[in-house]
Write a protein that holds these residues in place. Structure first.
Motif, PDB file in Angstrom:
ATOM      1  N   ASP A 178      12.655  50.230  73.035  1.00  0.00           N
ATOM      2  CA  ASP A 178      14.026  50.565  73.426  1.00  0.00           C
ATOM      3  C   ASP A 178      14.814  51.056  72.217  1.00  0.00           C
ATOM      4  O   ASP A 178      14.760  50.465  71.132  1.00  0.00           O
ATOM      5  N   LEU A 179      15.570  52.118  72.429  1.00  0.00           N
ATOM      6  CA  LEU A 179      16.348  52.710  71.350  1.00  0.00           C
ATOM      7  C   LEU A 179      17.482  51.785  70.942  1.00  0.00           C
ATOM      8  O   LEU A 179      18.196  51.239  71.797  1.00  0.00           O
ATOM      9  N   VAL A 180      17.654  51.592  69.637  1.00  0.00           N
ATOM     10  CA  VAL A 180      18.775  50.804  69.118  1.00  0.00           C
ATOM     11  C   VAL A 180      19.904  51.775  68.811  1.00  0.00           C
ATOM     12  O   VAL A 180      19.908  52.442  67.773  1.00  0.00           O
ATOM     13  N   THR A 181      20.845  51.884  69.714  1.00  0.00           N
ATOM     14  CA  THR A 181      21.949  52.826  69.540  1.00  0.00           C
ATOM     15  C   THR A 181      23.030  52.232  68.648  1.00  0.00           C
ATOM     16  O   THR A 181      23.120  51.000  68.495  1.00  0.00           O
ATOM     17  N   HIS A 233      13.343  44.396  64.409  1.00  0.00           N
ATOM     18  CA  HIS A 233      14.656  43.813  64.137  1.00  0.00           C
ATOM     19  C   HIS A 233      15.689  44.922  63.962  1.00  0.00           C
ATOM     20  O   HIS A 233      15.427  45.908  63.264  1.00  0.00           O
ATOM     21  N   ALA A 234      16.831  44.747  64.578  1.00  0.00           N
ATOM     22  CA  ALA A 234      17.992  45.563  64.238  1.00  0.00           C
ATOM     23  C   ALA A 234      18.649  44.923  63.024  1.00  0.00           C
ATOM     24  O   ALA A 234      18.776  43.695  62.942  1.00  0.00           O
ATOM     25  N   VAL A 235      19.053  45.741  62.066  1.00  0.00           N
ATOM     26  CA  VAL A 235      19.542  45.237  60.784  1.00  0.00           C
ATOM     27  C   VAL A 235      20.906  45.832  60.475  1.00  0.00           C
ATOM     28  O   VAL A 235      21.144  47.020  60.708  1.00  0.00           O
ATOM     29  N   ALA A 236      21.794  45.017  59.936  1.00  0.00           N
ATOM     30  CA  ALA A 236      23.094  45.502  59.474  1.00  0.00           C
ATOM     31  C   ALA A 236      23.456  44.780  58.186  1.00  0.00           C
ATOM     32  O   ALA A 236      23.229  43.576  58.041  1.00  0.00           O
ATOM     33  N   THR A 264      25.124  38.513  75.176  1.00  0.00           N
ATOM     34  CA  THR A 264      25.595  39.376  76.280  1.00  0.00           C
ATOM     35  C   THR A 264      25.372  40.853  76.004  1.00  0.00           C
ATOM     36  O   THR A 264      25.484  41.670  76.913  1.00  0.00           O
ATOM     37  N   SER A 265      25.042  41.228  74.750  1.00  0.00           N
ATOM     38  CA  SER A 265      24.976  42.649  74.388  1.00  0.00           C
ATOM     39  C   SER A 265      23.583  43.217  74.637  1.00  0.00           C
ATOM     40  O   SER A 265      22.874  43.598  73.722  1.00  0.00           O
ATOM     41  N   GLY A 266      23.184  43.252  75.889  1.00  0.00           N
ATOM     42  CA  GLY A 266      21.917  43.868  76.235  1.00  0.00           C
ATOM     43  C   GLY A 266      20.758  42.918  76.015  1.00  0.00           C
ATOM     44  O   GLY A 266      20.934  41.746  75.667  1.00  0.00           O
ATOM     45  N   PRO A 267      19.516  43.389  76.222  1.00  0.00           N
ATOM     46  CA  PRO A 267      18.334  42.539  76.080  1.00  0.00           C
ATOM     47  C   PRO A 267      18.163  42.053  74.660  1.00  0.00           C
ATOM     48  O   PRO A 267      18.392  42.764  73.704  1.00  0.00           O
TER      49      PRO A 267
END
Length: 550
Positions: free
Chosen positions: A247-250, A193-196, A218-221
């Motif tokens: 995949d790198l989470v930039t 998970h990407a987290v913010a 729309t923001s990538g896979p």
């Protein structure tokens, strides 16, 4: 007698130290860090009702002031609201829409930043004379023999420590587990998970949200799932489920996720927000082969890793500490009782293994390709109900643990009667009258090392205790409780769900029901209490020989 050595100063290790101190057992916590926790709002924990109550009982801190208890829960699929829950003060008051077959939800979970939780635990330990935290102390050796455990730490104050027992609460890369050569099999990167953490306004204040397959992707896979959980002061933690892979989470990708998600939810082209913290959360599923080797135990992330589909591993770690504390305390005060100490692994490992099996069985259905299930009517609602269980603490993914098959469960109790709580399950938190005549919550009497005996006696609440404590069946019950093989506290409840008048409940120190008896039955009560303690206590020489052979 030597203290219990606890390796690791995370929430589980600190909780165990406090739980032992409440039962008059000293401990030393070996903290490899400097004794401070970095504030990270993107690193939060969700506590169920029982684990939140455990922390509040040990720290004296009302966690509702430190975290956020959700006002409700909403799940969406594309643009459709699948399920909406509004929590009430009582679980029976909750309103559920979108799924008429769904069971009534539990009380709302509590969401709190992990550094806030550990800060409250550290502050409570600082006031506790029976507990010591040794900072900058990294474990590098463990030796044990019949009479105790010796641990060596390196660092500025590197030294040898002597303890009665040692508990490894030192996380996924546990040094204790490695020193004991315990295998830790399982699956790596089950979910990512990407987290913010950000401060913003959402259209559903105070409500957690699970949004599957949002229409703006729309923001990538993306695997198409976003979760929003409220924190105090207008802060939210947002999690985006990432597709399998590495995949790198930039930073650019994460900001794109934030902007498009807030735009989709608020309808604003340029929604305002303050980004406070970010991170990537990787979920692993692992289970240690053994949780006990002689006088050394594993707990928390050192023993298990889980967290897919909305489940929360810290909950299980805190239950580990609660389960182990009263058993270690009894062994510390009265000598080792091998059957009781063995039951820690038997009970807790079985529960966590069940959680992992349930998650592993559900993952292919919820995260796999389209397949046949896409054409099965009601599949989307079934998936939503399963994910809701994981997030809110219900069903096989999250319901409170029960120990019906525990080796401590009494067998063939003639006077046993059914109540709404099955044997081995956590008791309902009812109001009881304590021995001093005060009215307290049943949960407030847990964690003191004593068994609890609860008499269900309608009408007693309107009279002072002195008027009925010597009347009716009370003298016989008092005599039966006094004769038990372990200290017990006698409590009286006006009512208990599913219990008839004069039902007698026997409750373990960690709040799990042992049995419910039809009236005062001293022989049955004694047999149940003895089974709960692991059977008749062995002679001292026999107990020490058993401990040394493990």
């Amino acid at each position: 007698m030597d203290p219990v050595i606890i390796v690791g100063a995370g929430p589980v290790g600190l909780t165990l130290a406090l739980a032992l101190a409440r039962q008059e057992v000293p401990s030393v916590v070996l903290d490899e860090g400097p004794g401070k926790d970095e504030p990270r709002l993107a690193r939060t924990v969700v506590l169920r009702e029982d684990t939140a109550a455990l922390i509040e009982r040990l720290t004296g801190v009302p966690l509702d002031e430190a975290g956020a208890r959700w006002a409700g829960w909403r799940s969406m699929r594309r643009k459709q609201v699948m399920r909406e829950i509004t929590f009430g003060e009582d679980p029976d008051d909750a309103e559920v829409t979108g799924d008429p077959q769904a069971p009534a939800p539990l009380t709302p979970p509590l969401h709190v930043a992990q550094h806030v939780l550990t800060g409250a635990l550290r502050a409570a330990l600082a006031r506790e004379p029976l507990a010591e935290i040794a900072v900058d102390s990294r474990l590098d050796a463990v030796e044990q023999e019949t009479s105790g455990v010796t641990a060596h730490t390196r660092g500025p104050g590197g030294t040898w420590w002597r303890g009665s027992h040692l508990v490894g609460c030192d996380g996924p890369r546990s040094t204790v587990r490695k020193l004991l050569d315990i295998r830790f099999p399982g699956r790596t990167a089950v979910e990512r998970h990407a987290v913010a953490a950000l401060r913003t306004e959402l259209p559903w204040p105070g409500r957690a949200l699970l949004h599957r397959m949002p229409p703006w992707r729309t923001s990538g896979p993306s695997a198409g799932e976003v979760t929003a959980r409220p924190l105090p002061d207008g802060v939210w933690r947002l999690d985006w489920l990432l597709p399998p892979g590495k995949d790198l989470v930039t930073p650019e990708l994460l900001l794109a996720h934030v902007r498009e998600t807030l735009t989709g939810w608020t309808g604003e082209t340029s929604p305002s927000y303050e980004l406070l913290d970010t991170g990537v959360h990787v979920v692993h599923h692992r289970l240690a082969r053994r949780w006990r080797v002689g006088r050394v135990f594993l707990a928390g992330d050192a023993a298990h890793l889980l967290g897919a589909l909305g489940t929360h591993g810290l909950d299980e770690g805190l239950r580990d500490a609660d389960n182990l504390a009263w058993k270690l305390a009894l062994a510390w005060h009265h000598g080792p009782h091998e059957a009781l100490l063995d039951s820690y692994q038997a009970e807790r490992r079985a529960v966590v293994a069940g959680r992992l099996r349930a998650a592993d069985q559900a993952l292919p259905l919820l995260r796999g390709g389209k397949g046949l299930r896409s054409y099965v009517p009601g599949a989307a609602r079934g998936h939503d109900a399963l994910l809701t269980d994981g997030h809110l603490g219900g069903g096989p993914l999250g319901a409170p643990a029960g120990y019906a098959d525990s080796p401590l469960a009494p067998r063939h109790i003639e006077g046993e009667v059914p109540v709404d709580t099955p044997p081995g399950a956590p008791v309902t938190d009812v109001v009881v009258t304590a021995e001093d005549g005060s009215f307290v919550r049943l949960r407030d009497r847990l964690g003191r090392g004593a068994l609890l005996v609860v008499l269900v006696a309608p009408g007693t609440g309107v009279w002072e205790r002195r008027h009925w404590v010597t009347a009716g069946i009370m003298p016989r019950l008092v005599a039966a409780v006094t004769a038990l093989p372990h200290p017990a506290e006698l409590l009286v409840a006006e009512s208990y769900p599913g219990a008839a008048a004069h039902t007698v409940l026997l409750v373990r120190p960690d709040g799990h029901l042992v049995t419910a008896l039809n009236g005062v039955r001293p022989a049955d009560l004694y047999a149940a209490a003895e089974a709960t303690l692991g059977g008749p206590a062995p002679a001292k020489e026999e107990a020490e020989a058993g401990a040394g052979s493990r």
